[in-house]
Write an enzyme that holds these catalytic residues in place. Structure first.
Site, PDB file in Angstrom:
ATOM      1  N   ASP A  13      -3.922   0.587  -9.705  1.00  0.00           N
ATOM      2  CA  ASP A  13      -5.339   0.270  -9.923  1.00  0.00           C
ATOM      3  C   ASP A  13      -5.651   0.077 -11.400  1.00  0.00           C
ATOM      4  O   ASP A  13      -6.359  -0.858 -11.786  1.00  0.00           O
ATOM      5  CB  ASP A  13      -6.223   1.387  -9.344  1.00  0.00           C
ATOM      6  CG  ASP A  13      -5.913   1.657  -7.882  1.00  0.00           C
ATOM      7  OD1 ASP A  13      -5.211   0.831  -7.268  1.00  0.00           O
ATOM      8  OD2 ASP A  13      -6.360   2.686  -7.366  1.00  0.00           O
TER       9      ASP A  13
ATOM     10  N   SER B 210     -12.969   3.960  -9.715  1.00  0.00           N
ATOM     11  CA  SER B 210     -12.505   4.965 -10.684  1.00  0.00           C
ATOM     12  C   SER B 210     -11.658   4.330 -11.776  1.00  0.00           C
ATOM     13  O   SER B 210     -11.867   4.590 -12.968  1.00  0.00           O
ATOM     14  CB  SER B 210     -11.633   6.033 -10.013  1.00  0.00           C
ATOM     15  OG  SER B 210     -12.333   6.676  -9.026  1.00  0.00           O
TER      16      SER B 210
ATOM     17  N   ALA C 250     -14.852   2.937  -1.790  1.00  0.00           N
ATOM     18  CA  ALA C 250     -14.607   1.829  -0.867  1.00  0.00           C
ATOM     19  C   ALA C 250     -13.152   1.380  -0.871  1.00  0.00           C
ATOM     20  O   ALA C 250     -12.773   0.473  -0.144  1.00  0.00           O
ATOM     21  CB  ALA C 250     -15.507   0.651  -1.230  1.00  0.00           C
TER      22      ALA C 250
ATOM     23  N   GLU D 203       0.838  -1.214   0.000  1.00  0.00           N
ATOM     24  CA  GLU D 203       0.000   0.000   0.000  1.00  0.00           C
ATOM     25  C   GLU D 203       0.864   1.252   0.000  1.00  0.00           C
ATOM     26  O   GLU D 203       1.825   1.352   0.774  1.00  0.00           O
ATOM     27  CB  GLU D 203      -0.898  -0.044   1.239  1.00  0.00           C
ATOM     28  CG  GLU D 203      -2.322   0.338   0.980  1.00  0.00           C
ATOM     29  CD  GLU D 203      -3.059  -0.600   0.027  1.00  0.00           C
ATOM     30  OE1 GLU D 203      -3.133  -0.284  -1.178  1.00  0.00           O
ATOM     31  OE2 GLU D 203      -3.557  -1.637   0.488  1.00  0.00           O
TER      32      GLU D 203
ATOM     33  N   ASP E 279       3.163   2.050  -4.802  1.00  0.00           N
ATOM     34  CA  ASP E 279       3.226   2.135  -6.282  1.00  0.00           C
ATOM     35  C   ASP E 279       3.862   3.438  -6.759  1.00  0.00           C
ATOM     36  O   ASP E 279       4.733   3.431  -7.625  1.00  0.00           O
ATOM     37  CB  ASP E 279       1.858   1.860  -6.946  1.00  0.00           C
ATOM     38  CG  ASP E 279       0.739   2.809  -6.580  1.00  0.00           C
ATOM     39  OD1 ASP E 279       0.907   3.635  -5.649  1.00  0.00           O
ATOM     40  OD2 ASP E 279      -0.334   2.735  -7.235  1.00  0.00           O
TER      41      ASP E 279
HETATM   42  C1  GLA Z   1      -5.103   4.325  -4.409  1.00  0.00           C
HETATM   43  C2  GLA Z   1      -4.274   4.740  -5.633  1.00  0.00           C
HETATM   44  C3  GLA Z   1      -3.196   3.705  -5.945  1.00  0.00           C
HETATM   45  C4  GLA Z   1      -2.389   3.339  -4.707  1.00  0.00           C
HETATM   46  C5  GLA Z   1      -3.302   3.064  -3.504  1.00  0.00           C
HETATM   47  C6  GLA Z   1      -2.539   2.894  -2.226  1.00  0.00           C
HETATM   48  O1  GLA Z   1      -5.842   3.193  -4.705  1.00  0.00           O
HETATM   49  O2  GLA Z   1      -5.101   4.904  -6.750  1.00  0.00           O
HETATM   50  O3  GLA Z   1      -2.374   4.173  -6.975  1.00  0.00           O
HETATM   51  O4  GLA Z   1      -1.452   4.334  -4.415  1.00  0.00           O
HETATM   52  O5  GLA Z   1      -4.258   4.085  -3.301  1.00  0.00           O
HETATM   53  O6  GLA Z   1      -1.759   1.762  -2.251  1.00  0.00           O
END
Ligand code: GLA
Length: 382
Positions: free
Chosen positions: A176, A132, A127, A36, A39
């Protein structure tokens, strides 16, 4: 909502436009098992695409306009001129995703073609499950289906991310969009966000993913998120680097006391989380449950103590799941933070005891109402 399907969205298109669509495309949301806020630091992530999607039914038009209807926004509609310079829509959020994707595709030289589109999704919004990104990737698939143009899936992910960064205002990383584009059935993907290489990591056949929405509405997400990203960049700059990926944990630990305390903790989360993500991928591949549980629990503690992105209710939810699993379930908050969902991984036989514990203890302890989602690692959009 959860019963949406391509066939149902095709019917909704027909009810709205008065004729049948030519096809329906979809792109999934995701759950991040671990990794988390790594990225955008050039680190490692281990997400899986899930069986919740944004669907788009579409038909060509003979002009250069998009006419769109959004099921999740009370069938609100909007019209986008493909050749105009796209302007940010301050009144409504969802058309910005369309405008952003159109703008970024045009910048990359895609010609695009007009169309009627009906958008409907069942990825829970707000959530931490990437509704998105699933919308962005579904839009890219839909627009390129209309124009008959092809795109590489990683390129599609970068275009979706650029739309979000430039048009929606969240300075998100690539996880994501990349997992929505490239996810694989029954597998998580270990993604190296430095070079965007991916390695599928199969889920053991008898393990399941349980997602629990905490009922805590995410607040201040974009501002807090963008602030975390900046704090990480400040920490990297202290070491003369542009990304924390170039910093070793030992180097960071040796600098404790010199680096300001906040930057130190943010960087410690990122660097230890990278190591945990690699360990989790090995544990998943080997079916080593104790090893996976250990890193998931440590990841949550690090998000709580060093990165400060969890909430008390989310912390209780993780405690309830880990306790109920009695050594057979890992759990941690998933996604950007400040509310949203917790992910648990456990053998299928253990899932009922996790569900029972959430149902009997969580609301009583926190006053929040949970929603349980049994998710399957699923294929991406491409
Ligand atoms: C969101 C962002 C991702 C990532 C997460 C945290 O989902 O869109 O790029 O940074 O938070 O891990």
């Amino acid at each position: 909502m959860t019963t949406l399907s391509a066939a149902r969205v095709s019917e909704l298109f027909e009810a709205s436009f008065g004729f049948k669509p030519v096809t329906t495309v979809k792109a999934p949301g995701r759950v991040n098992i671990i990794g988390e806020h790594t990225d955008y630091n050039g680190g490692f992530v281990l997400p899986a695409a899930i069986n919740y999607n944004t669907f788009i039914a579409l038909a060509p038009r003979d002009d250069r306009q998009l006419h769109l209807v959004a099921y999740n926004f009370d069938n609100a509609s909007c019209v986008v001129d493909l050749d105009a310079v796209q302007q940010h829509d301050a009144a409504e959020s969802w058309p910005n995703y369309v405008r952003g994707v159109v703008q970024e595709l045009r910048k990359k030289g895609f010609t695009l073609a007009g169309g009627d589109l009906y958008i409907a999704g069942n990825v829970p919004a707000g959530a931490g499950l990437s509704s998105s990104a699933s919308l962005e990737i579904a839009l890219i698939r839909a627009l390129l289906a209309l124009s008959g143009e092809a795109v590489d899936p990683t390129e599609a992910a970068l275009i979706g991310q650029a739309a979000e960064n430039h048009f929606v205002g969240c300075n998100c990383g690539i996880m994501d969009q990349l997992i929505s584009a490239r996810g694989q059935e029954n597998s998580a993907l270990l993604i190296d966000c430095q070079d965007l290489s991916v390695r599928p990591v199969p889920m053991p056949a008898d393990w399941e993913i349980l997602i629990v929405h905490s009922g805590v509405k995410r607040g201040l997400v974009d501002s807090e998120y963008n602030q975390r990203r900046q704090q990480c960049e400040t920490a990297a700059a202290f070491f003369g680097q542009t990304s924390l990926r170039a910093v070793e944990l030992a180097q960071l630990l040796a600098a404790e006391g010199e680096l300001d305390e906040l930057s130190f903790r943010r960087a410690r989360h990122v660097l230890t989380e990278n190591a945990r993500t690699l360990a989790a991928a090995e544990a998943l591949a080997a079916g080593d449950l104790p090893a996976l549980i250990k890193v998931m629990v440590e990841s949550h503690a690090s998000m709580c103590d060093d990165f400060n992105i969890t909430t008390p209710a989310i912390d209780s939810l993780v405690d309830i799941l880990v306790e109920a699993g009695a050594g057979k379930a890992g759990a941690r908050m998933t996604g950007g933070g400040f509310g949203g969902c917790v992910v648990a991984v456990a053998p299928a036989a253990v899932i009922p005891q996790l569900i029972a514990a959430v149902e009997t203890k969580y609301q009583a302890r926190t006053g929040c109402i949970p929603t349980l989602i049994r998710a399957k690692a699923s294929a991406g959009a491409f």
